[in-house]
Design an enzyme around this catalytic site. Structure first.
Site, mmCIF file in Angstrom:
data_model
loop_
_atom_site.group_PDB
_atom_site.id
_atom_site.type_symbol
_atom_site.label_atom_id
_atom_site.label_comp_id
_atom_site.label_asym_id
_atom_site.label_seq_id
_atom_site.Cartn_x
_atom_site.Cartn_y
_atom_site.Cartn_z
ATOM 1 N N ASP A 67 12.971 5.347 0.037
ATOM 2 C CA ASP A 67 12.050 5.632 1.141
ATOM 3 C C ASP A 67 12.105 4.571 2.231
ATOM 4 O OD1 ASP A 67 10.933 3.748 -0.560
ATOM 5 O OD2 ASP A 67 9.321 5.041 -1.240
ATOM 6 N N ASN A 136 -1.708 5.668 -8.008
ATOM 7 C CA ASN A 136 -2.113 7.082 -8.044
ATOM 8 C C ASN A 136 -1.020 7.973 -8.639
ATOM 9 O OD1 ASN A 136 -0.199 7.107 -6.060
ATOM 10 N ND2 ASN A 136 -1.567 7.724 -4.399
ATOM 11 N N HIS A 138 2.193 7.990 -7.697
ATOM 12 C CA HIS A 138 3.284 8.412 -6.801
ATOM 13 C C HIS A 138 4.612 7.779 -7.219
ATOM 14 C CE1 HIS A 138 2.429 4.904 -3.760
ATOM 15 N NE2 HIS A 138 3.445 4.572 -4.510
ATOM 16 N N GLU A 143 3.283 11.504 -2.723
ATOM 17 C CA GLU A 143 1.879 11.279 -3.056
ATOM 18 C C GLU A 143 1.318 12.467 -3.826
ATOM 19 O OE1 GLU A 143 0.717 8.442 -2.660
ATOM 20 O OE2 GLU A 143 0.867 7.628 -0.650
#
Ligand code: F6R
Length: 243
Positions: A67, A136, A138, A143
């Protein structure tokens, strides 16, 4: 799934670096899928040490990074391109033309995502994809959401991710709000996936990844379906696993 339990960050890093080193030794022209963030830094340090000791040769390897923040140029010290040069690429004999990372400066999101997918597909995916995990759940910047997104995509970062990443920026407002990320399909295409996780704050995400329902609300949970998924985690990160 294979779980390698380690005592601490250093052991976790050594174990991850060993898998990457073994990959490069077995297949010198390996395609290495790489991540940024604090989790892989220790593994990169070990690879640099082993390279400097003459034990590793990256000259035929290619890389596929997960990313990049949208809007940051590669010379911005918060960009992931910069991070990779600082923490790995500048210290090993990898060829600049073999490095692949989404181009955060390309304002054409659809065009950039399609270009990156063509790069991933041309390689047939990574031989080994290294991942960290967000609090979370990811992976990359995929996400939690209502669907698993297959291809490279432009994401709006969640507040949890912005909060976790603001430590690297002078002010919270400076954290970019968007990123290009390899999609779940690109990650799952890798022949082997190695996820490194360390610390208490990853424990819930790790437990859900290993034994929770497979759901896009915990993107990493899809790794339960990968045929060669290795989780390397320290005791704190494994502390919420069912015994
Ligand atoms: C980084 C990336 C992210 C991180 C995750 C964990 O390229 O894709 O998914 O792996 O946010 O970050 P750290 O390791 O800093 O806790």
């Amino acid at each position: 799934m294979r779980i390698i339990a380690t005592k601490n960050y250093d052991e976790m890093s050594r174990a991850a670096a060993s898998l990457i080193a073994a990959q490069v030794l077995q297949k010198p022209d390996s395609v290495l899928g790489l991540a940024t963030g604090s989790s892989p830094i220790g593994a990169y340090k070990k690879l640099i040490q082993w390279y400097q000791a003459g034990a590793l040769d990256f000259s035929a390897c290619s890389t596929l990074n997960l990313d990049e923040y949208v809007g940051l140029t590669p010379d911005n010290d918060q960009s992931y391109a910069y991070f990779m040069r600082q923490n790995l690429f500048d210290h090993i004999n990898i060829k600049p033309e073999n490095l692949n990372i989404p181009d955060g400066t390309n304002p054409d999101a659809a065009g950039e995502c399609a270009r990156y997918d063509r790069v991933i597909e041309a390689f047939g995916g990574a031989d080994l994809q290294l991942l960290g995990i967000g609090r979370n759940g990811h992976i990359g910047f995929n996400e939690p959401g209502s669907v698993f997104v297959r291809g490279t995509n432009c994401v709006q970062l969640t507040q949890s991710t912005i909060d976790a990443n603001k430590r690297f920026f002078a002010r919270e407002e400076d954290v970019p709000r968007k990123a290009y990320t390899m999609g779940i399909g690109g990650i799952m295409m890798a022949r082997r996936v190695v996820l490194v996780a360390c610390g208490e704050d990853k424990a819930e995400a790790v437990a859900k990844t290993v034994s929770g329902p497979i759901t896009p609300e915990v993107p990493a949970s899809i790794l339960q379906l990968h045929r060669d998924f290795v989780l390397i985690a320290d005791e704190a990160a494994l502390s919420q696993l069912e015994k």
